[in-house]
Design an enzyme around this catalytic site. Structure first.
Site, mmCIF file in Angstrom:
data_model
loop_
_atom_site.group_PDB
_atom_site.id
_atom_site.type_symbol
_atom_site.label_atom_id
_atom_site.label_comp_id
_atom_site.label_asym_id
_atom_site.label_seq_id
_atom_site.Cartn_x
_atom_site.Cartn_y
_atom_site.Cartn_z
ATOM 1 C CG ASP A 126 -1.667 0.623 1.239
ATOM 2 O OD1 ASP A 126 -2.580 1.847 0.652
ATOM 3 O OD2 ASP A 126 -2.925 -0.233 0.661
ATOM 4 C CG HIS A 160 -5.535 3.404 0.094
ATOM 5 N ND1 HIS A 160 -4.718 2.181 0.715
ATOM 6 C CD2 HIS A 160 -6.573 3.409 0.155
ATOM 7 C CE1 HIS A 160 -5.772 1.685 -0.297
ATOM 8 N NE2 HIS A 160 -6.723 2.363 -0.636
ATOM 9 C CB SER A 318 -9.086 0.191 -0.601
ATOM 10 O OG SER A 318 -8.215 0.301 -1.864
#
Ligand code: CA
Ligand code: CA
Length: 373
Positions: A126, A160, A318
């Site tokens: 990520d 994220h 996600s």
């Protein structure tokens, strides 16, 4: 030399003396006192306690919050009409929120039995993981980028990756949130930059790092629309090495749930494609659809960790993928003799059916049902 030492000692001793004296004479601390019987303010005045030292006078108990020197406190304590003298103690809010997804995937049903995914190694491919976050413990990592700060896997300039990591394994303590598998071991494999962008070559390098470094699970909350034989070869290789490979199905779905729009690497046979549902177990309108969808998990309004000790809610497949990674860690810790193929099969067999398999695959991933299977 000796002279200097003597001079230094003298200064040190003087300083120490001065500190002691000042502490004794004028330093006041916060106290709570309670009278034995009705409060009598006149008694306080007798101890030289000024009005300005009194912060609060209770209306229901004979209690005062005031500032006292240590000496005053001792004198007050010895007065026959004073029942209690206590130095004020520090307190702070201690609570931990359980995001709804933790309940929905049945993680909350297995935590009370002591199953937290202990020691299962999860690579989060990520934007990096903010390893200084109070609610995360990151065990290692790697960045595919060479220039600072992107070269630091523990720097997440996007947020994220830190969010995804928290869903897998936010710590079980008295603050923040709890992840699906709070004792799984997180590894920050940075393949996306602070803009959330990356390349297939970076993903391939991240998969390779995960294989070499003995990861049990790879979570890829990322994808692209381009088919790549080499990315597929990497995914297959990881799977054949015994790693469970999980990826977000993609956010290319539409309100009707029509079309075949699952992204890569999720679409490859060796990778579990995870679709997103909301709190009511309904498909998120953005969640990609098609025959490659394998399993579902919460991906709407998911509360998790965010850089700089923050917490926030995000939407996306996600956010769904790390729920499956966490459940896989729970089950694998409980049944370590499972191969990745067996584990995948059990997760699929015990998922809660939600309907249209192009939307939900086998349904909602379920930790408890998979463990007792
Ligand atoms: Ca926590
Ligand atoms: Ca697949």
């Amino acid at each position: 030399m000796k002279k200097f030492l003597v001079a230094f000692l003298t200064v040190a001793i003087l300083f120490a003396l001065q500190t002691t004296v000042s502490a004794d004479s004028s330093n006041k601390d916060d106290y709570l006192i309670m009278f034995d019987g009705p409060a009598e303010k006149g008694i306080l005045k007798a101890f030289d306690i000024d009005e300005e030292d009194i912060h609060f006078e209770s209306e229901i108990l004979p209690v005062y919050h005031l500032e006292l020197t240590e000496k005053q406190a001792k004198l007050v304590e010895n007065h026959p009409q004073i029942k209690y003298v206590e130095e004020d103690a520090e307190a702070e809010a201690h609570y931990q929120t359980t995001p709804y997804g933790i309940d929905l995937v049945q993680a909350s049903d297995v935590h009370p039995y002591g199953y937290y995914g202990q020691g299962i190694r999860v690579a989060v491919l990520d934007t990096g993981i903010d390893s200084s976050h109070e609610d995360l413990h990151v065990y290692g990592g790697h960045s595919v980028f060479s220039t600072w700060p992107e070269s630091d896997p523990y720097y997440d300039g996007n947020g994220h990756g830190t969010h995804v990591a928290g869903t897998v394994a936010a710590l079980n303590n008295s603050y923040g949130v709890i992840g699906v598998a709070p004792e799984a071991h997180l590894f920050a494999v940075k393949v996306l930059d602070s803009n959330g962008g990356g390349s297939y070559s970076g993903i391939a390098e991240g998969i390779e790092w995960s294989i070499v470094n003995d990861m049990d699970i790879i979570n890829m909350s990322l994808g692209g629309s381009t088919d790549s034989s080499i990315l597929e070869a990497y995914s297959d290789y990881a799977y054949n090495q015994g790693i469970l490979v999980i990826a977000a199905a993609g956010n290319s779905g539409n309100a009707w749930g029509s079309g075949d729009n699952v992204g890569y690497p999720a679409k490859y046979d060796s990778v579990m494609a995870v679709a997103a549902v909301d709190q009511n177990e309904n498909r998120a309108s953005f969640s990609s659809t098609g025959p490659a969808v394998e399993i579902s998990a919460p991906g709407v309004d998911v509360l998790s960790t965010y850089p700089n000790n923050n917490y926030t809610s995000l939407n996306g497949t996600s956010m769904a993928s790390p729920h499956v990674a966490g459940v896989a860690a729970l089950v694998w810790h409980y049944k370590p003799y499972y191969s990745n193929v067996q584990l995948r099969s059990v997760l699929n067999q015990t998922a809660k059916p939600l309907g249209n398999s192009d939307h939900y695959g086998n349904g909602l991933v379920q930790a408890y049902d998979a463990m007792v299977h």
